[in-house]
Design a protein around this motif. Structure first.
Motif, PDB file in Angstrom:
ATOM      1  N   VAL A 145      36.835  26.172  32.952  1.00 56.20           N
ATOM      2  CA  VAL A 145      37.739  26.946  33.808  1.00 56.20           C
ATOM      3  C   VAL A 145      37.725  26.447  35.249  1.00 56.20           C
ATOM      4  O   VAL A 145      38.701  26.625  35.982  1.00 56.20           O
ATOM      5  CB  VAL A 145      37.431  28.468  33.771  1.00 56.20           C
ATOM      6  CG1 VAL A 145      37.536  29.012  32.369  1.00 56.20           C
ATOM      7  CG2 VAL A 145      36.071  28.777  34.358  1.00 56.20           C
ATOM      8  N   VAL A 146      36.635  25.795  35.652  1.00 54.04           N
ATOM      9  CA  VAL A 146      36.548  25.285  37.014  1.00 54.04           C
ATOM     10  C   VAL A 146      37.224  23.928  37.156  1.00 54.04           C
ATOM     11  O   VAL A 146      37.909  23.652  38.151  1.00 54.04           O
ATOM     12  CB  VAL A 146      35.080  25.196  37.483  1.00 54.04           C
ATOM     13  CG1 VAL A 146      34.993  24.520  38.860  1.00 54.04           C
ATOM     14  CG2 VAL A 146      34.447  26.582  37.545  1.00 54.04           C
ATOM     15  N   TYR A 169      44.538  40.095  41.329  1.00 52.16           N
ATOM     16  CA  TYR A 169      44.771  38.737  41.805  1.00 52.16           C
ATOM     17  C   TYR A 169      44.440  38.644  43.292  1.00 52.16           C
ATOM     18  O   TYR A 169      44.688  39.587  44.050  1.00 52.16           O
ATOM     19  CB  TYR A 169      46.228  38.337  41.584  1.00 52.16           C
ATOM     20  CG  TYR A 169      46.608  38.157  40.138  1.00 52.16           C
ATOM     21  CD1 TYR A 169      46.551  36.905  39.528  1.00 52.16           C
ATOM     22  CD2 TYR A 169      47.020  39.243  39.367  1.00 52.16           C
ATOM     23  CE1 TYR A 169      46.903  36.745  38.194  1.00 52.16           C
ATOM     24  CE2 TYR A 169      47.367  39.094  38.033  1.00 52.16           C
ATOM     25  CZ  TYR A 169      47.304  37.837  37.454  1.00 52.16           C
ATOM     26  OH  TYR A 169      47.637  37.683  36.132  1.00 52.16           O
ATOM     27  N   THR A 170      43.890  37.524  43.711  1.00 51.10           N
ATOM     28  CA  THR A 170      43.580  37.301  45.119  1.00 51.10           C
ATOM     29  C   THR A 170      44.879  37.167  45.911  1.00 51.10           C
ATOM     30  O   THR A 170      45.727  36.332  45.591  1.00 51.10           O
ATOM     31  CB  THR A 170      42.736  36.030  45.305  1.00 51.10           C
ATOM     32  OG1 THR A 170      41.515  36.180  44.563  1.00 51.10           O
ATOM     33  CG2 THR A 170      42.400  35.809  46.771  1.00 51.10           C
ATOM     34  N   VAL A 181      44.071  30.090  38.177  1.00 53.48           N
ATOM     35  CA  VAL A 181      42.796  29.374  38.238  1.00 53.48           C
ATOM     36  C   VAL A 181      41.757  30.218  38.974  1.00 53.48           C
ATOM     37  O   VAL A 181      40.617  30.374  38.531  1.00 53.48           O
ATOM     38  CB  VAL A 181      42.962  28.008  38.941  1.00 53.48           C
ATOM     39  CG1 VAL A 181      41.619  27.292  39.066  1.00 53.48           C
ATOM     40  CG2 VAL A 181      43.959  27.135  38.197  1.00 53.48           C
ATOM     41  N   ASP A 182      42.176  30.780  40.108  1.00 48.37           N
ATOM     42  CA  ASP A 182      41.292  31.643  40.886  1.00 48.37           C
ATOM     43  C   ASP A 182      40.854  32.852  40.070  1.00 48.37           C
ATOM     44  O   ASP A 182      39.676  33.256  40.112  1.00 48.37           O
ATOM     45  CB  ASP A 182      42.024  32.096  42.151  1.00 48.37           C
ATOM     46  CG  ASP A 182      41.187  33.030  43.007  1.00 48.37           C
ATOM     47  OD1 ASP A 182      40.282  32.547  43.703  1.00 48.37           O
ATOM     48  OD2 ASP A 182      41.445  34.253  42.965  1.00 48.37           O
ATOM     49  N   LEU A 183      41.783  33.425  39.294  1.00 49.72           N
ATOM     50  CA  LEU A 183      41.459  34.601  38.495  1.00 49.72           C
ATOM     51  C   LEU A 183      40.445  34.281  37.409  1.00 49.72           C
ATOM     52  O   LEU A 183      39.493  35.042  37.187  1.00 49.72           O
ATOM     53  CB  LEU A 183      42.728  35.170  37.864  1.00 49.72           C
ATOM     54  CG  LEU A 183      42.535  36.426  36.994  1.00 49.72           C
ATOM     55  CD1 LEU A 183      42.003  37.581  37.831  1.00 49.72           C
ATOM     56  CD2 LEU A 183      43.832  36.815  36.304  1.00 49.72           C
ATOM     57  N   TRP A 184      40.623  33.152  36.697  1.00 50.91           N
ATOM     58  CA  TRP A 184      39.667  32.808  35.630  1.00 50.91           C
ATOM     59  C   TRP A 184      38.263  32.640  36.203  1.00 50.91           C
ATOM     60  O   TRP A 184      37.278  33.081  35.596  1.00 50.91           O
ATOM     61  CB  TRP A 184      40.078  31.528  34.912  1.00 50.91           C
ATOM     62  CG  TRP A 184      41.491  31.441  34.437  1.00 50.91           C
ATOM     63  CD1 TRP A 184      42.284  30.327  34.416  1.00 50.91           C
ATOM     64  CD2 TRP A 184      42.317  32.504  33.914  1.00 50.91           C
ATOM     65  NE1 TRP A 184      43.529  30.621  33.930  1.00 50.91           N
ATOM     66  CE2 TRP A 184      43.585  31.948  33.611  1.00 50.91           C
ATOM     67  CE3 TRP A 184      42.112  33.861  33.695  1.00 50.91           C
ATOM     68  CZ2 TRP A 184      44.624  32.707  33.099  1.00 50.91           C
ATOM     69  CZ3 TRP A 184      43.154  34.624  33.185  1.00 50.91           C
ATOM     70  CH2 TRP A 184      44.384  34.049  32.888  1.00 50.91           C
ATOM     71  N   ILE A 185      38.172  31.999  37.356  1.00 46.83           N
ATOM     72  CA  ILE A 185      36.860  31.796  37.972  1.00 46.83           C
ATOM     73  C   ILE A 185      36.229  33.145  38.323  1.00 46.83           C
ATOM     74  O   ILE A 185      35.035  33.374  38.082  1.00 46.83           O
ATOM     75  CB  ILE A 185      36.989  30.893  39.214  1.00 46.83           C
ATOM     76  CG1 ILE A 185      37.364  29.468  38.782  1.00 46.83           C
ATOM     77  CG2 ILE A 185      35.679  30.877  40.012  1.00 46.83           C
ATOM     78  CD1 ILE A 185      37.680  28.537  39.923  1.00 46.83           C
ATOM     79  N   LYS A 186      37.015  34.060  38.876  1.00 45.89           N
ATOM     80  CA  LYS A 186      36.485  35.389  39.213  1.00 45.89           C
ATOM     81  C   LYS A 186      36.058  36.143  37.959  1.00 45.89           C
ATOM     82  O   LYS A 186      35.005  36.800  37.948  1.00 45.89           O
ATOM     83  CB  LYS A 186      37.546  36.205  39.971  1.00 45.89           C
ATOM     84  CG  LYS A 186      37.864  35.694  41.361  1.00 45.89           C
ATOM     85  CD  LYS A 186      38.539  36.760  42.222  1.00 45.89           C
ATOM     86  CE  LYS A 186      39.826  37.275  41.640  1.00 45.89           C
ATOM     87  NZ  LYS A 186      40.478  38.277  42.534  1.00 45.89           N
TER      88      LYS A 186
END
Length: 267
Positions: A145-146, A169-170, A181-186
């Motif tokens: 995911v990263v 979501y950010t 991408v940001d969401l999967w990492i979180k």
């Protein structure tokens, strides 16, 4: 199987010609306990007019409107706040999904206790028809995911608690076009895990217009988000290098990039 409402979040923008087909694919689902929250993100065409007509025909559809273009991250968060389903699903206004999508995804979430997020492979199509599909690993790892794109955003479904736990979501311009991408990492940092159903349950419209929306500044955003993930999970040097792939790829002429992508995803 009819227990558990699914809230479908759909940010819509200048998709008046494709929206009816997208919503129809939701209305034709074998699993019917759903609500659709559409939010027009300041479209300049007839999208809101078409959406209003669609919403009048089905009481399960909620229509919102941003007076100005706010971006997909803020738009999806607004949809989420208006929803009340136990499960959250995504859908785009220019795509389609197969009738069994909701039923199969919900079945996975209820059967696999260690899985909170589920997505699937996608078939890719344009004005000439279907031309390819995405290969997804069934159990994406933290490293996946990263450093890569192992989870397709548009076909995803998850428990409501997942988005609640990470605050949705950010809402930062630095994650625009890479909010997924940001969401999967979180979500992975919070301990949630995803399973990709090894079937093509979703069709993504991937034509020249969609390809050209990938501006270079969004590639910078992607590298920035992935670098942050590398630091958080303490990944290795090779993983750091992989985060620059979107920026390097962006230096290739767009026509050639499109040909390369089609050759990689061809059936």
């Amino acid at each position: 199987m009819m227990k558990g409402k699914i809230s479908v979040l759909m940010g819509i923008y200048n998709c008046s010609s494709t929206l009816r087909e997208a919503v129809k694919s939701i209305e034709q689902q074998t699993y019917q306990n759903w609500e659709l929250i559409m939010c027009d993100d300041g479209s300049s065409d007839d999208t809101f007019k078409v959406a209003s007509e669609i919403a009048k025909s089905d009481e399960r559809i909620i229509l919102l409107k941003n007076e100005t273009n706010m971006g997909l991250n803020k738009t999806l968060n607004r949809c989420f706040k208006a929803s009340n389903g136990e499960f959250i699903a995504r859908m785009d206004g220019d795509d389609i999904c197969v009738p069994e999508r909701f039923e199969k995804q919900l079945s996975v979430l209820k059967k696999k206790n260690n899985i909170s997020i589920v997505s699937s492979r996608m078939f890719l199509f344009d004005e000439g028809g279907t031309w390819g599909k995405t290969p997804q690993r069934e159990y994406p790892t933290i490293r996946d995911v990263v450093t890569s794109s192992p989870i397709c955003h548009a076909p995803v479904m998850m428990y409501r608690k997942c988005l609640e736990k990470v605050g949705g979501y950010t809402e930062d311009s630095k994650v625009l076009r890479v909010e997924d991408v940001d969401l999967w990492i979180k979500l992975y940092a919070a301990g949630f895990r995803c399973y990709n159903i090894p079937e093509t349950l979703y069709g993504m419209r991937n034509d020249k217009n969609a390809f050209n929306r990938r501006k270079y500044r969004y590639r910078i955003n992607e590298t920035r988000v992935r670098l942050k993930g590398c630091r958080y999970f303490k990944l290795g040097f090779t993983d750091y290098l992989k985060t620059f792939k979107p920026m390097i790829s962006g230096l290739i002429p767009s026509g050639l990039r499109q040909k390369i992508r089609k050759s990689q995803r061809k059936y």
